[in-house]
Design an enzyme around this catalytic site. Structure first.
Site, PDB file in Angstrom:
ATOM      1  N   ASP A   1      26.470  57.385   5.126  1.00  0.00           N
ATOM      2  CA  ASP A   1      25.140  56.974   5.129  1.00  0.00           C
ATOM      3  C   ASP A   1      25.030  55.987   3.685  1.00  0.00           C
ATOM      4  OD1 ASP A   1      23.441  56.574   7.076  1.00  0.00           O
ATOM      5  OD2 ASP A   1      22.626  58.535   7.122  1.00  0.00           O
TER       6      ASP A   1
ATOM      7  N   GLN B   1      20.407  62.708  10.174  1.00  0.00           N
ATOM      8  CA  GLN B   1      19.557  61.823  10.603  1.00  0.00           C
ATOM      9  C   GLN B   1      18.137  62.236   9.553  1.00  0.00           C
ATOM     10  OE1 GLN B   1      19.577  58.846  12.404  1.00  0.00           O
ATOM     11  NE2 GLN B   1      17.367  58.575  11.790  1.00  0.00           N
TER      12      GLN B   1
ATOM     13  N   LYS C   1      23.194  54.943  17.618  1.00  0.00           N
ATOM     14  CA  LYS C   1      24.123  54.822  16.837  1.00  0.00           C
ATOM     15  C   LYS C   1      25.675  55.492  17.395  1.00  0.00           C
ATOM     16  CE  LYS C   1      21.227  55.653  12.676  1.00  0.00           C
ATOM     17  NZ  LYS C   1      20.844  56.430  11.637  1.00  0.00           N
TER      18      LYS C   1
HETATM   19  C1  BQF Z   1      16.313  46.547  16.885  1.00  0.00           C
HETATM   20  C2  BQF Z   1      14.560  54.126  10.699  1.00  0.00           C
HETATM   21  C3  BQF Z   1      12.551  54.257   9.782  1.00  0.00           C
HETATM   22  C4  BQF Z   1      12.911  55.805   9.537  1.00  0.00           C
HETATM   23  C5  BQF Z   1      14.052  56.150   9.969  1.00  0.00           C
HETATM   24  C6  BQF Z   1      17.953  48.446  16.523  1.00  0.00           C
HETATM   25  C7  BQF Z   1      17.608  50.154  14.937  1.00  0.00           C
HETATM   26  C8  BQF Z   1      16.210  49.669  14.769  1.00  0.00           C
HETATM   27  C9  BQF Z   1      15.805  48.719  15.521  1.00  0.00           C
HETATM   28  C10 BQF Z   1      18.041  51.565  14.453  1.00  0.00           C
HETATM   29  C11 BQF Z   1      15.848  53.205  11.533  1.00  0.00           C
HETATM   30  C12 BQF Z   1      15.513  51.824  11.674  1.00  0.00           C
HETATM   31  C13 BQF Z   1      17.160  53.801  11.697  1.00  0.00           C
HETATM   32  C14 BQF Z   1      16.588  47.834  16.390  1.00  0.00           C
HETATM   33  C15 BQF Z   1      17.939  53.110  12.322  1.00  0.00           C
HETATM   34  C16 BQF Z   1      16.705  51.049  12.159  1.00  0.00           C
HETATM   35  O1  BQF Z   1      16.784  46.227  17.862  1.00  0.00           O
HETATM   36  O2  BQF Z   1      15.441  45.917  16.301  1.00  0.00           O
HETATM   37  C17 BQF Z   1      18.397  49.546  15.700  1.00  0.00           C
HETATM   38  O3  BQF Z   1      18.674  52.341  15.079  1.00  0.00           O
HETATM   39  N1  BQF Z   1      17.514  51.828  13.061  1.00  0.00           N
HETATM   40  C18 BQF Z   1      17.070  55.095  11.249  1.00  0.00           C
HETATM   41  O4  BQF Z   1      18.165  55.777  11.703  1.00  0.00           O
HETATM   42  O5  BQF Z   1      16.257  56.057  10.880  1.00  0.00           O
HETATM   43  C19 BQF Z   1      14.875  55.516  10.446  1.00  0.00           C
HETATM   44  C20 BQF Z   1      13.556  53.359  10.364  1.00  0.00           C
END
Ligand code: BQF
Length: 297
Positions: A120, A97, A53
């Protein structure tokens, strides 16, 4: 064979748009948007999401800092930190986060964030606006999915959308976005306790899979020609990979792609869009906060 919806490519378009907005904003004499990212605990996946991010933010000219604390950071300390960030006029957006360590009440933390900085889109004020169809911060994953559909020329109007999963972060806001006036999908929300799930998913023109179980959506659960959006990020063991695992979605991709009309891959589908929409929300926060300050003078 389904058309692939390339989340990496569409997210790059969104980033380019935000980058142009930020450039125009700073050219008009404003300071760049600033995002404060709070990371508590030592979950490697969370740390990696945060790095992604903030890397995207830097690419488009959004400034950010990541405030990192170990798992002993208390709920009180976190709430105090959020109060400081709320009061800091230099902070446009606050991202905490998730998930947080078990001793911290996520709901308390989400409620503590100034709704004007809720990039968010998890604060009840943001969710309320979304449900009412009013402009505001939208949760990045469902907003990213809507953007993917738009930019792929897929209109939900008159379509039956089936959302599998009822989380506050994906399923519930996704269903509400698809229901909006002007989007005009007919929406069914299913979940782990829905009887005869395959009979429901087979009715979907647009199927959104946000269950959190690898390969859960099999080809027999999909209507021929359907649009299949895979929100899952699951680790499965894979000895051929350097880390010993690979990421797969909630959809049995290889089988479903033979039957669907459109499909998103994992990785490179919804995930990159989630990241891109955070940038858009941060630009919006900077804009709205300036407007609000001008209005209060
Ligand atoms: C990709 C998330 C579960 C729990 C907390 C790119 C992300 C993921 C995959 C990403 C996720 C999932 C995020 C890909 C943010 C998605 O190339 O396929 C980016 O950064 N995500 C999160 O912040 O917290 C989570 C899933």
């Amino acid at each position: 064979m389904a058309h692939l919806i390339d989340g990496n490519a569409i997210a790059a378009q969104v980033r380019a748009d935000v980058q142009a907005e930020v450039a125009a904003w700073t050219a008009a004499g404003h300071r760049p948007p600033y995002l404060a990212v709070v990371l508590v605990g030592d979950d490697p996946a969370s740390a990696s999401y945060v790095r992604g991010k903030t890397r995207d933010a830097a690419e488009v000219g959004i400034l950010s800092d990541t405030l990192t604390y170990d798992a002993r950071f208390s709920e009180t300390e976190l709430l105090d930190l959020i109060a400081d960030l709320n009061a800091d006029d230099g902070v446009d957006g606050i991202l905490v986060q998730l998930p947080l360590p078990d001793h911290i009440d996520e709901q308390k933390v989400i409620y503590a964030i100034d709704p004007a900085k809720d990039v968010d889109g998890f604060h009840p004020a943001s969710i309320g606006k979304l449900v009412l169809g009013q402009p505001g911060f939208q949760p990045a994953t469902p907003a990213g999915i809507m953007e993917m559909l738009r930019r792929s020329g897929i209109s939900p109007r008159g379509q039956h959308a089936v959302v599998v999963g009822r989380s506050n972060i994906v399923g519930k806001p996704m269903a509400n976005l698809l229901l909006q006036k002007g989007v005009d999908a007919t929406v069914t929300v299913c979940h782990s306790r829905t009887p005869d799930l395959p009979s429901m998913t087979r009715q979907a023109d647009i199927l959104v899979a946000a269950i959190g179980r690898a390969h859960f959506i099999t080809a027999d659960m999909v209507k021929p020609g359907a649009v299949v959006i895979d929100v899952g990020i699951n680790r499965v063991e894979d000895a051929t990979r350097p880390r010993g695992y690979r990421l797969v979605g909630d959809v049995d991709f290889e089988a479903v792609r033979e039957k669907a009309g459109w499909i998103t891959p994992v990785p490179g589908g919804v995930g990159p869009m989630t990241r891109a929409m955070l940038l858009r929300n941060t630009m919006l926060a900077a804009r709205n906060r300036l407007e609000r300050r001008a209005g209060s003078r």
